[in-house]
Design an enzyme around this catalytic site. Structure first.
Site, PDB file in Angstrom:
ATOM      1  CB  SER A  25       4.912  -1.463  12.093  1.00  0.00           C
ATOM      2  OG  SER A  25       4.510  -0.118  12.299  1.00  0.00           O
ATOM      3  CG  HIS A  37      -5.927   2.523   5.077  1.00  0.00           C
ATOM      4  ND1 HIS A  37      -5.471   3.452   5.988  1.00  0.00           N
ATOM      5  CD2 HIS A  37      -4.952   1.591   4.969  1.00  0.00           C
ATOM      6  CE1 HIS A  37      -4.259   3.085   6.397  1.00  0.00           C
ATOM      7  NE2 HIS A  37      -3.929   1.959   5.793  1.00  0.00           N
ATOM      8  CD  GLU A  76      -2.885   5.951   6.581  1.00  0.00           C
ATOM      9  OE1 GLU A  76      -2.864   5.908   5.341  1.00  0.00           O
ATOM     10  OE2 GLU A  76      -1.994   5.443   7.294  1.00  0.00           O
ATOM     11  CD  GLU A 127      -3.808  -1.964   7.345  1.00  0.00           C
ATOM     12  OE1 GLU A 127      -2.754  -2.361   6.844  1.00  0.00           O
ATOM     13  OE2 GLU A 127      -4.311  -0.855   7.078  1.00  0.00           O
ATOM     14  N   GLY A 136       2.355   2.675  10.677  1.00  0.00           N
ATOM     15  CA  GLY A 136       3.344   3.735  10.466  1.00  0.00           C
ATOM     16  C   GLY A 136       4.050   4.153  11.742  1.00  0.00           C
ATOM     17  CE  LYS A 174      -0.094   3.444   4.773  1.00  0.00           C
ATOM     18  NZ  LYS A 174      -0.096   3.631   6.212  1.00  0.00           N
ATOM     19  CG  ASN A 231      -1.656   1.267   1.451  1.00  0.00           C
ATOM     20  OD1 ASN A 231      -1.756   2.093   0.551  1.00  0.00           O
ATOM     21  ND2 ASN A 231      -2.209   1.458   2.650  1.00  0.00           N
TER      22      ASN A 231
HETATM   23  P1  PGA Z   1       2.578   0.507   7.678  1.00  0.00           P
HETATM   24  O1  PGA Z   1       1.101   0.734   7.061  1.00  0.00           O
HETATM   25  O2  PGA Z   1       3.064  -0.819   7.161  1.00  0.00           O
HETATM   26  O3  PGA Z   1       3.376   1.676   7.197  1.00  0.00           O
HETATM   27  O4  PGA Z   1       2.401   0.500   9.172  1.00  0.00           O
HETATM   28  C1  PGA Z   1       0.213  -0.334   6.832  1.00  0.00           C
HETATM   29  C2  PGA Z   1      -1.049   0.208   6.222  1.00  0.00           C
HETATM   30  O5  PGA Z   1      -1.499   1.280   6.615  1.00  0.00           O
HETATM   31  O6  PGA Z   1      -1.640  -0.435   5.312  1.00  0.00           O
END
Ligand code: PGA
Length: 246
Positions: free
Chosen positions: A206, A91, A93, A163, A169, A9, A7
């Site tokens: 992560s 997601h 976010e 998640e 992140g 982003k 992903n």
């Molecule tokens: P990350 O994000 O691996 O940077 O923690 C995962 C995601 O949001 O899909």
């Protein structure tokens, strides 16, 4: 079989994508489904590099509407035009910064289903929700409120991504025991809602080359949705290698 989906982003630029996509194309894997979800402007680039490989590509969002007067939206048929086989919905976010609700996510799942694109449906609790002991109720609502709208048959072909927001992140991945517990709970909620019992449930938050093997070994973990580490060809390759060993 495990899934490893990147992903990106809101990251990427034409030249650096080209190198990263070519590295994905060169990956050797047999037992894993590998894919990458890129920003809309780079779907054509993903298709042009990956179309002769086994790597799937897709978007990170879709309009809840079809074609028409919806300025700024990208609808599901357009994603089909670009060869998308998977697309992320819900997601955290998008829930956090764009106010996406379970009802809206349900509409997006229906739009993707209608064109045969597999939704990667993200669920997960915030740190505050976990600390006050509400994570199970939050996950239950995220599942049930969607299935109530779309119906159990509509989630036959989704991938779930668990998640936990506190692990996204942050460099702080969930512990294997947290992943096992949350995936088992999600599996129970999904089955009670009428979904098929073997729906893949991925973990995201992560995941890196260094912790992927431990996370993928967790009972009930069918792979990973990879954010930050999907921007590095070597990290992503290490994650795919970990999935191949499972
Ligand atoms: P990350 O994000 O691996 O940077 O923690 C995962 C995601 O949001 O899909």
């Amino acid at each position: 079989m495990k899934w490893v989906i990147g992903n990106w982003k809101s990251n990427g630029a034409f030249a650096q994508n080209e190198a990263l996509l070519n590295a994905l194309k060169a990956l050797a894997f047999e037992k894993t489904q590998v894919g990458v979800c890129v920003p809309f402007p780079y779907l054509a680039q993903a298709r042009s590099v990956l179309h002769e490989s086994k790597v799937l590509w897709g978007a990170q969002n879709v309009s809840p509407f079809g074609p028409g007067a919806y300025t700024g939206e990208v609808h599901a048929e357009m994603l089909c035009d670009f060869g998308c086989r998977v697309t992320i919905v819900g997601h955290s976010e998008r829930r956090q910064y764009f106010g996406e609700t379970n009802a809206l996510i349900a509409e997006k799942i229906q739009r993707l289903n209608a064109v045969g694109i597999t939704p990667i449906w993200c669920v997960g609790e915030t740190l505050e929700e976990r600390e006050r002991g509400a994570w199970q109720e939050i996950l239950r609502r995220q599942i049930v409120e969607v299935v109530e709208i779309v119906g159990a048959p509509a989630v036959e072909n989704v991938l779930i991504a668990y998640e936990p927001v506190w692990a996204i992140g942050t460099g702080r991945n969930a512990r294997p025991e947290d992943v096992a517990e949350a995936h088992a709970w999600l599996r129970r909620m999904l089955t009670e809602a009428g979904a098929r019992p073997d729906l893949p449930i991925l973990y995201g938050g992560s995941v890196k080359g260094g912790n992927a093997a431990e996370l993928f070994a967790v009972e009930g973990c069918d792979g990973g949705l990879i954010g930050g580490a999907s921007l590095s060809a070597t990290e992503f390759a290490a994650i795919v290698a970990a999935a191949e060993k499972e």
